[in-house]
Design a protein around this motif. Structure first.
Motif, PDB file in Angstrom:
ATOM      1  N   HIS A 122       8.702   8.977 -11.312  1.00 28.57           N
ATOM      2  CA  HIS A 122       8.069   7.580 -11.443  1.00 28.57           C
ATOM      3  C   HIS A 122       9.367   6.195 -10.934  1.00 28.57           C
ATOM      4  O   HIS A 122       8.680   5.687 -10.606  1.00 28.57           O
ATOM      5  CB  HIS A 122       7.378   7.476 -12.865  1.00 28.57           C
ATOM      6  N   HIS A 123      10.341   7.000 -11.565  1.00 29.51           N
ATOM      7  CA  HIS A 123      11.693   6.112 -11.262  1.00 29.51           C
ATOM      8  C   HIS A 123      11.821   6.269 -10.054  1.00 29.51           C
ATOM      9  O   HIS A 123      12.708   5.601  -9.692  1.00 29.51           O
ATOM     10  CB  HIS A 123      12.766   6.641 -12.029  1.00 29.51           C
ATOM     11  N   ARG A 124      11.824   7.234  -9.276  1.00 34.94           N
ATOM     12  CA  ARG A 124      11.627   7.171  -7.769  1.00 34.94           C
ATOM     13  C   ARG A 124      10.973   6.278  -6.650  1.00 34.94           C
ATOM     14  O   ARG A 124      11.440   6.022  -5.744  1.00 34.94           O
ATOM     15  CB  ARG A 124      11.885   8.686  -7.548  1.00 34.94           C
ATOM     16  N   VAL A 125       9.405   6.703  -7.945  1.00 32.66           N
ATOM     17  CA  VAL A 125       8.388   5.940  -6.757  1.00 32.66           C
ATOM     18  C   VAL A 125       9.396   4.437  -6.944  1.00 32.66           C
ATOM     19  O   VAL A 125       8.611   3.334  -5.734  1.00 32.66           O
ATOM     20  CB  VAL A 125       7.388   6.300  -6.909  1.00 32.66           C
ATOM     21  N   ALA A 126       9.212   4.132  -8.012  1.00 37.35           N
ATOM     22  CA  ALA A 126       9.621   2.629  -8.774  1.00 37.35           C
ATOM     23  C   ALA A 126      11.232   2.202  -7.231  1.00 37.35           C
ATOM     24  O   ALA A 126      10.786   1.417  -6.910  1.00 37.35           O
ATOM     25  CB  ALA A 126      10.386   2.292 -10.122  1.00 37.35           C
ATOM     26  N   GLU A 127      11.844   3.161  -7.081  1.00 39.08           N
ATOM     27  CA  GLU A 127      13.412   2.842  -6.342  1.00 39.08           C
ATOM     28  C   GLU A 127      12.338   2.796  -4.882  1.00 39.08           C
ATOM     29  O   GLU A 127      13.077   1.567  -4.117  1.00 39.08           O
ATOM     30  CB  GLU A 127      14.043   3.586  -7.124  1.00 39.08           C
ATOM     31  N   ALA A 128      11.658   3.376  -4.340  1.00 35.46           N
ATOM     32  CA  ALA A 128      10.848   3.587  -3.070  1.00 35.46           C
ATOM     33  C   ALA A 128      10.304   1.436  -3.018  1.00 35.46           C
ATOM     34  O   ALA A 128      10.492   1.330  -1.720  1.00 35.46           O
ATOM     35  CB  ALA A 128       9.777   4.437  -3.000  1.00 35.46           C
ATOM     36  N   VAL A 129       9.221   1.749  -4.326  1.00 34.27           N
ATOM     37  CA  VAL A 129       8.663   0.215  -4.219  1.00 34.27           C
ATOM     38  C   VAL A 129       9.601  -0.689  -3.598  1.00 34.27           C
ATOM     39  O   VAL A 129       9.930  -1.742  -3.091  1.00 34.27           O
ATOM     40  CB  VAL A 129       8.027  -0.357  -4.998  1.00 34.27           C
TER      41      VAL A 129
ATOM     42  N   LEU B 173      -4.585  -0.169   7.962  1.00 33.16           N
ATOM     43  CA  LEU B 173      -5.177  -1.275   7.432  1.00 33.16           C
ATOM     44  C   LEU B 173      -3.765  -2.364   7.337  1.00 33.16           C
ATOM     45  O   LEU B 173      -4.314  -3.591   7.252  1.00 33.16           O
ATOM     46  CB  LEU B 173      -5.369  -1.442   5.720  1.00 33.16           C
ATOM     47  N   ALA B 174      -2.343  -1.706   6.780  1.00 31.63           N
ATOM     48  CA  ALA B 174      -1.537  -2.596   6.769  1.00 31.63           C
ATOM     49  C   ALA B 174      -1.136  -3.071   8.132  1.00 31.63           C
ATOM     50  O   ALA B 174      -0.600  -4.236   8.339  1.00 31.63           O
ATOM     51  CB  ALA B 174      -0.195  -1.631   6.451  1.00 31.63           C
ATOM     52  N   ASP B 175      -0.902  -2.365   9.499  1.00 29.81           N
ATOM     53  CA  ASP B 175      -1.066  -2.828  10.563  1.00 29.81           C
ATOM     54  C   ASP B 175      -1.751  -4.392  10.407  1.00 29.81           C
ATOM     55  O   ASP B 175      -1.414  -5.919  11.319  1.00 29.81           O
ATOM     56  CB  ASP B 175      -1.273  -2.161  11.243  1.00 29.81           C
ATOM     57  N   ARG B 176      -2.711  -4.121  10.638  1.00 23.50           N
ATOM     58  CA  ARG B 176      -4.071  -5.391  10.586  1.00 23.50           C
ATOM     59  C   ARG B 176      -3.583  -6.197   9.792  1.00 23.50           C
ATOM     60  O   ARG B 176      -4.086  -7.727   9.353  1.00 23.50           O
ATOM     61  CB  ARG B 176      -5.577  -5.121   9.891  1.00 23.50           C
ATOM     62  N   HIS B 177      -2.783  -6.175   8.171  1.00 18.87           N
ATOM     63  CA  HIS B 177      -3.490  -7.650   7.408  1.00 18.87           C
ATOM     64  C   HIS B 177      -1.475  -7.846   7.278  1.00 18.87           C
ATOM     65  O   HIS B 177      -1.358  -8.631   6.140  1.00 18.87           O
ATOM     66  CB  HIS B 177      -4.067  -6.973   6.269  1.00 18.87           C
ATOM     67  N   GLY B 178      -1.203  -6.688   8.003  1.00 20.05           N
ATOM     68  CA  GLY B 178       0.811  -7.564   7.016  1.00 20.05           C
ATOM     69  C   GLY B 178       0.899  -6.721   6.244  1.00 20.05           C
ATOM     70  O   GLY B 178       1.899  -7.767   5.197  1.00 20.05           O
ATOM     71  N   ALA B 179       0.557  -5.984   5.419  1.00 22.38           N
ATOM     72  CA  ALA B 179       0.829  -5.426   4.052  1.00 22.38           C
ATOM     73  C   ALA B 179       2.141  -3.998   4.696  1.00 22.38           C
ATOM     74  O   ALA B 179       2.631  -3.613   5.599  1.00 22.38           O
ATOM     75  CB  ALA B 179      -0.183  -4.267   3.438  1.00 22.38           C
ATOM     76  N   LEU B 180       3.223  -4.539   3.532  1.00 21.78           N
ATOM     77  CA  LEU B 180       3.734  -2.637   3.566  1.00 21.78           C
ATOM     78  C   LEU B 180       3.341  -1.703   2.574  1.00 21.78           C
ATOM     79  O   LEU B 180       2.048  -1.787   2.398  1.00 21.78           O
ATOM     80  CB  LEU B 180       5.013  -3.355   2.723  1.00 21.78           C
ATOM     81  N   VAL B 181       3.879  -0.230   3.589  1.00 27.23           N
ATOM     82  CA  VAL B 181       3.431   0.991   3.185  1.00 27.23           C
ATOM     83  C   VAL B 181       5.064   1.112   2.504  1.00 27.23           C
ATOM     84  O   VAL B 181       5.847   1.783   3.288  1.00 27.23           O
ATOM     85  CB  VAL B 181       2.947   1.683   4.817  1.00 27.23           C
TER      86      VAL B 181
ATOM     87  N   LEU C  90       1.163  -0.716  -0.080  1.00 27.38           N
ATOM     88  CA  LEU C  90       0.199  -0.369   0.090  1.00 27.38           C
ATOM     89  C   LEU C  90       0.835   0.905   0.256  1.00 27.38           C
ATOM     90  O   LEU C  90       2.243   0.975   0.046  1.00 27.38           O
ATOM     91  CB  LEU C  90      -1.172  -0.151   1.552  1.00 27.38           C
ATOM     92  N   MET C  91       0.350   2.929  -0.683  1.00 28.39           N
ATOM     93  CA  MET C  91       0.933   3.848  -0.415  1.00 28.39           C
ATOM     94  C   MET C  91       0.539   4.680   0.541  1.00 28.39           C
ATOM     95  O   MET C  91      -0.581   5.109   0.186  1.00 28.39           O
ATOM     96  CB  MET C  91       1.147   4.123  -1.509  1.00 28.39           C
ATOM     97  N   ARG C  92       1.525   5.256   0.901  1.00 26.56           N
ATOM     98  CA  ARG C  92       0.817   7.484   1.510  1.00 26.56           C
ATOM     99  C   ARG C  92       1.072   7.868  -0.030  1.00 26.56           C
ATOM    100  O   ARG C  92       2.702   8.018   0.275  1.00 26.56           O
ATOM    101  CB  ARG C  92       2.128   8.116   2.431  1.00 26.56           C
ATOM    102  N   SER C  93       0.458   8.466  -0.965  1.00 27.39           N
ATOM    103  CA  SER C  93       1.040   8.414  -2.002  1.00 27.39           C
ATOM    104  C   SER C  93       1.048  10.134  -2.107  1.00 27.39           C
ATOM    105  O   SER C  93       1.491  10.572  -0.971  1.00 27.39           O
ATOM    106  CB  SER C  93      -0.340   8.767  -3.005  1.00 27.39           C
ATOM    107  N   PRO C  94       2.921  10.258  -3.067  1.00 21.93           N
ATOM    108  CA  PRO C  94       2.822  12.038  -3.062  1.00 21.93           C
ATOM    109  C   PRO C  94       2.256  12.682  -3.679  1.00 21.93           C
ATOM    110  O   PRO C  94       0.699  12.522  -3.907  1.00 21.93           O
ATOM    111  CB  PRO C  94       4.039  12.180  -3.915  1.00 21.93           C
ATOM    112  N   GLY C  95       2.573  14.169  -3.166  1.00 20.76           N
ATOM    113  CA  GLY C  95       1.623  15.740  -2.985  1.00 20.76           C
ATOM    114  C   GLY C  95       2.584  16.877  -3.309  1.00 20.76           C
ATOM    115  O   GLY C  95       3.279  16.624  -3.089  1.00 20.76           O
TER     116      GLY C  95
END
Length: 280
Positions: free
Chosen positions: A181-188, A146-154, A118-123
């Motif tokens: 977009h390249h920076r977001v890819a690196e973050a993920v 939701l991430a905490d409850r379901h073991g998702a990454l943020v 999951l993501m906290r989107s940029p602004g």
């Protein structure tokens, strides 16, 4: 964190942010962070498969109705889900509805994959961001819970000041440039436990202040080319995504399909893909 993680498949779910606007390619298609991420993951795993189901303009209810079941059925190693921000940018927004729909999406996707991201989107920094910040932060608080409850990454893009720099945003002020977009890819990539290639949070070099006249010309062009059409679609109930499906979704068959590298032996990031089922 494990730095030798291996993933055999990726499905991306969401709206224009995940579809890849405004990372425009010469053929008129969009690339975006999800495609960049997939091209890098594919070099680590023979037989890697990828599907991007995201469609521009989609609200969270539409993402759940049109993409979530298709994504869950694919049983991917990694699923990315980014949605709800389009809802928060509307003049009126039912945050209770957004909460319920996002919860439903996570509850259906989390059991279907090995890693849900999951993501906290940029602004983009500016007055629009300030107007909608309270709603955005409410959405991101929900994402964290939701991430905490379901073991998702943020992936916390919102907390990275560099991604607020207007120079990383297209002239429409809604979508990231290719560099963004390249920076977001690196973050993920790093969030998935893979070895960093660069610091995606590095600020851009300091720039000289833009002249007042130049800013006003840019504002007028933005209003004419992007803001007015956006308002027109809101007033008429239309969306930029009307009639569109995700890049790897067949409207004819009513289901998603995988793509895999065209040349599995080519070194470096994948440049071209083919359908994994052999059809065209």
């Amino acid at each position: 964190m494990e730095m030798n993680a291996s993933y055999t498949s990726l499905v991306a779910v969401g709206d224009s942010f995940t579809e890849g606007m405004s990372d425009l390619l010469p053929d008129g298609s969009y690339r975006g962070w999800a495609d960049v991420l997939a091209s890098r993951l594919a070099t680590r795993t023979p037989g890697f498969r990828y599907a991007n189901l995201a469609v521009r303009g989609k609200l969270i209810r539409q993402i759940v109705a049109e993409q979530v079941d298709a994504a869950a059925a694919m049983q991917a190693d990694v699923v990315t889900l980014v949605g709800g921000l389009n809802d928060t940018l509307r003049p009126t927004c039912d945050m209770g509805m957004v909460r319920g729909q996002l919860e439903e999406a996570v509850e259906r996707l989390a059991p279907s994959c090995k890693k849900l991201v999951l993501m906290r989107s940029p602004g983009r920094n500016g007055p629009v961001m300030e107007r909608f910040r309270p709603r955005m932060e409410e959405l991101f608080s929900l994402v964290d819970g939701l991430a905490d409850r379901h073991g998702a990454l943020v992936v916390d893009l919102y907390g990275a000041p560099a991604l607020g720099d207007p120079r990383l945003w297209d002239v429409d002020r809604l979508h990231l440039t290719a560099e963004g977009h390249h920076r977001v890819a690196e973050a993920v990539w790093q969030t998935l436990g893979l070895p960093p290639e660069h610091d995606w949070q590095t600020p851009l070099p300091t720039a000289l202040p833009t002249r007042w006249a130049t800013r006003r010309v840019d504002d007028l062009r933005f209003a004419r080319q992007h803001l007015a059409p956006w308002i027109g679609r809101r007033l008429t109930g239309r969306s930029s995504g009307d009639g569109r499906t995700g890049a790897q979704f067949s409207a004819e068959l009513g289901k998603a399909f995988w793509v895999t590298p065209e040349d599995a032996l080519a070194p470096g990031p994948v440049a071209t893909w083919r359908r994994a089922d052999g059809t065209r």
